[in-house]
Design a protein around this motif. Structure first.
Motif, mmCIF file in Angstrom:
data_model
loop_
_atom_site.group_PDB
_atom_site.id
_atom_site.type_symbol
_atom_site.label_atom_id
_atom_site.label_comp_id
_atom_site.label_asym_id
_atom_site.label_seq_id
_atom_site.Cartn_x
_atom_site.Cartn_y
_atom_site.Cartn_z
ATOM 1 N N ASP A 1 0.819 -1.213 0.000
ATOM 2 C CA ASP A 1 0.000 0.000 0.000
ATOM 3 C C ASP A 1 0.854 1.264 0.000
ATOM 4 N N GLY A 2 2.118 1.130 -0.414
ATOM 5 C CA GLY A 2 3.000 2.287 -0.513
ATOM 6 C C GLY A 2 3.987 2.370 0.624
ATOM 7 N N GLY A 3 5.179 2.855 0.327
ATOM 8 C CA GLY A 3 6.219 2.942 1.326
ATOM 9 C C GLY A 3 7.057 1.684 1.386
ATOM 10 N N TYR A 4 7.838 1.562 2.453
ATOM 11 C CA TYR A 4 8.787 0.454 2.599
ATOM 12 C C TYR A 4 8.771 -0.069 4.019
ATOM 13 N N VAL A 5 8.938 -1.394 4.123
ATOM 14 C CA VAL A 5 9.035 -2.057 5.424
ATOM 15 C C VAL A 5 10.420 -2.666 5.539
ATOM 16 N N MET A 6 11.033 -2.487 6.699
ATOM 17 C CA MET A 6 12.307 -3.132 6.986
ATOM 18 C C MET A 6 12.210 -3.931 8.282
ATOM 19 N N SER B 1 7.171 5.718 5.011
ATOM 20 C CA SER B 1 6.022 5.978 4.133
ATOM 21 C C SER B 1 6.420 6.367 2.720
ATOM 22 N N THR B 2 7.656 6.848 2.528
ATOM 23 C CA THR B 2 8.106 7.267 1.197
ATOM 24 C C THR B 2 9.563 6.870 1.005
ATOM 25 N N LEU B 3 10.000 6.895 -0.254
ATOM 26 C CA LEU B 3 11.402 6.625 -0.545
ATOM 27 C C LEU B 3 12.299 7.679 0.096
ATOM 28 N N SER B 4 11.868 8.938 0.060
ATOM 29 C CA SER B 4 12.638 10.006 0.678
ATOM 30 C C SER B 4 12.828 9.760 2.173
ATOM 31 N N ASN B 5 11.754 9.342 2.835
ATOM 32 C CA ASN B 5 11.864 9.051 4.265
ATOM 33 C C ASN B 5 12.802 7.879 4.530
ATOM 34 N N PHE C 1 15.411 7.012 2.672
ATOM 35 C CA PHE C 1 16.779 7.485 2.483
ATOM 36 C C PHE C 1 17.227 8.436 3.586
ATOM 37 N N ASN C 2 16.266 9.045 4.267
ATOM 38 C CA ASN C 2 16.603 9.960 5.362
ATOM 39 C C ASN C 2 16.440 9.322 6.740
ATOM 40 N N GLY C 3 16.053 8.039 6.764
ATOM 41 C CA GLY C 3 15.930 7.329 8.026
ATOM 42 C C GLY C 3 14.776 7.785 8.890
ATOM 43 N N ILE C 4 13.704 8.306 8.264
ATOM 44 C CA ILE C 4 12.553 8.817 9.010
ATOM 45 C C ILE C 4 11.470 7.736 9.056
ATOM 46 N N THR C 5 11.230 7.165 10.212
ATOM 47 C CA THR C 5 10.240 6.098 10.356
ATOM 48 C C THR C 5 8.894 6.657 10.815
ATOM 49 N N GLU C 6 7.826 6.065 10.294
ATOM 50 C CA GLU C 6 6.473 6.400 10.745
ATOM 51 C C GLU C 6 6.000 5.446 11.831
ATOM 52 N N LYS C 7 6.469 4.195 11.754
ATOM 53 C CA LYS C 7 6.059 3.187 12.738
ATOM 54 C C LYS C 7 7.259 2.295 13.031
ATOM 55 N N THR C 8 7.381 1.859 14.268
ATOM 56 C CA THR C 8 8.405 0.883 14.645
ATOM 57 C C THR C 8 7.812 -0.107 15.642
ATOM 58 N N TYR C 9 8.426 -1.277 15.711
ATOM 59 C CA TYR C 9 7.961 -2.288 16.671
ATOM 60 C C TYR C 9 9.131 -3.203 17.020
ATOM 61 N N ASP C 10 9.338 -3.431 18.296
ATOM 62 C CA ASP C 10 10.322 -4.393 18.779
ATOM 63 C C ASP C 10 9.574 -5.628 19.276
ATOM 64 N N ALA C 11 9.822 -6.761 18.621
ATOM 65 C CA ALA C 11 9.103 -7.994 18.965
ATOM 66 C C ALA C 11 9.799 -8.711 20.115
#
Length: 401
Positions: free
Chosen positions: A105-110, A126-130, A132-142
């Motif tokens: 649905d767009g963006g990238y998951v790592m 959420s975007t390629l620019s984000n 490349f700039n290391g800007i995360t919208e969501k994170t989770y530590d399992a």
């Protein structure tokens, strides 16, 4: 144990698996391949355990880890040719074994293995620019589920901004790595289970060490995985990679042939990409120094062109120096096209070397042949051209469905 099919039985995926194996195993091929041993970025940092995807701006993106002063860090780099890589930025500290996927649905998951308390970490950009700039919208530590010591080496089977299907290893009894798979929903709900069938498929070969990193691919209508297995615990020279067939539950060791004959191959990845308008497979392996020949230790990156994209997603054109065949894979009608040369003879051999089709009709341009009498499987197609041309014959690998 995995279901071991008898010697006389055939699975529907046999031909596709054999074709995929042949593509992966022969690293050094002179046509449609780019090879880089001991891959490093522009800062001379080794690109260990690299995963490669397409860059929508052109070229390719790789995520990888490198140890800086003894600390593992995850980096991202770009390239236009697989040989030279420009590091964009550091994405994570005390982290290793990264994987990346474009979200549906767009963006990238790592995902990567995060320290301390080795565990899985997930990030959404959420975007390629984000990215490349290391800007995360969501994170989770399992939180670790199956091991009190370590869980890691993630591979992303599928991903969106709200749902991730991921494979990983857990350090079973804090003794050996074994396989698991989990799902992350809405970046707040984590569930997982062990994958005994993957373990058993490799344990069939008597492995005594770890069963670790893996990657998966859809190929010719079937699902396969590449998985690393260690024959001897603690022996890095005993790492091998295997191809796992999801249709049969069986695995087979890969006999990977490099220029100088390295024998150990770990951390496999494989990606379906389009390169210069051609369907291609991109493979990476980490070659441990204990099993590497001179100049081949480190990250191995190579790709193979499968053919020019055809009119449907299941069909492609295979080319060889001015002569093309399509579709390949073929069902009942195979077309051979010669742009300039006069074709004098066409022969098809099965994998036992038996001649199963022959035509002595001369032609140039397009000609279609009936292949409906051929059984499903892999074949060698030989096309003989006029003796006045530079090369009198050309070979193709043909897959019949």
């Amino acid at each position: 144990m995995g279901i071991q099919i008898g010697a006389n039985a055939q699975a529907p995926s046999d031909a596709a698996r054999a074709n995929l194996r042949s593509i992966i195993e022969s690293v050094n091929v002179t046509s449609g391949v780019a090879i880089r041993y001991d891959t490093k970025d522009n800062l001379s940092r080794s690109m260990d355990c690299a995963k490669i995807i397409s860059n929508p701006n052109g070229g390719f993106i790789a995520v990888y880890h490198h140890y800086v002063n003894g600390i593992p860090k995850v980096f991202i780099a770009t390239s236009t040719n697989f040989r030279t890589w420009t590091m964009v930025r550091e994405l994570a500290n005390n982290a290793s074994q990264p994987d990346i996927a474009e979200a549906s649905d767009g963006g990238y998951v790592m995902a990567w293995e995060q320290e301390p308390n080795n565990h899985l970490k997930f990030c959404y950009y959420s975007t390629l620019s984000n990215l490349f700039n290391g800007i995360t919208e969501k994170t989770y530590d399992a939180s670790r589920t199956f091991s009190s010591c370590a869980e890691g080496t993630p591979n992303i089977y599928s991903a969106s901004s709200t749902f991730i299907d991921v494979g990983f290893h857990y350090y079973k009894n804090c003794d050996v790595d074994r396989q698991a798979r989990g799902t992350l929903t809405n970046f707040n709900s984590w569930t997982c289970n062990t994958q005994n069938q993957l373990d058993n498929a490799l344990l069939f070969y008597g492995l005594k060490g770890n069963i670790g990193d893996r990657d998966a691919i859809d190929f010719e209508g079937y699902k396969f995985a590449l998985i690393e297995g260690q024959a001897i615990k603690g022996d890095f020279g005993s790492w091998k990679s295997y191809i796992y067939d999801y249709q049969t539950g069986n695995a087979e060791p890969l006999n990977i042939i490099t220029a100088k004959g390295s024998t150990a191959f770990a951390n496999p990845t494989i990606s379906n990409l389009t390169i210069n308008g051609k369907k291609s497979l991109v493979m990476t392996f980490f070659v441990p120094s204990e099993g590497a020949m001179s100049g081949e230790a480190g990250e191995l990156i190579y790709y193979k062109n499968l053919g020019v994209l055809g009119t449907s997603s299941n069909e492609y054109i295979t080319e060889n120096d001015g002569i093309s065949i399509f579709p390949n894979p073929v069902k009942t009608q195979l077309t051979i096209k010669s742009n300039q040369e006069l074709i004098k003879q066409v022969k098809i051999y099965n994998m036992l070397g038996n001649l199963v089709f022959s035509s002595n009709e001369s032609f140039s341009g397009n000609k279609t042949f009936d292949t409906s009498s051929l059984r499903s499987g892999s074949y060698l197609l030989q096309i003989f051209t006029s003796p006045q041309t530079k090369n009198s014959w050309k070979s193709f690998k043909l897959l019949v469905l």
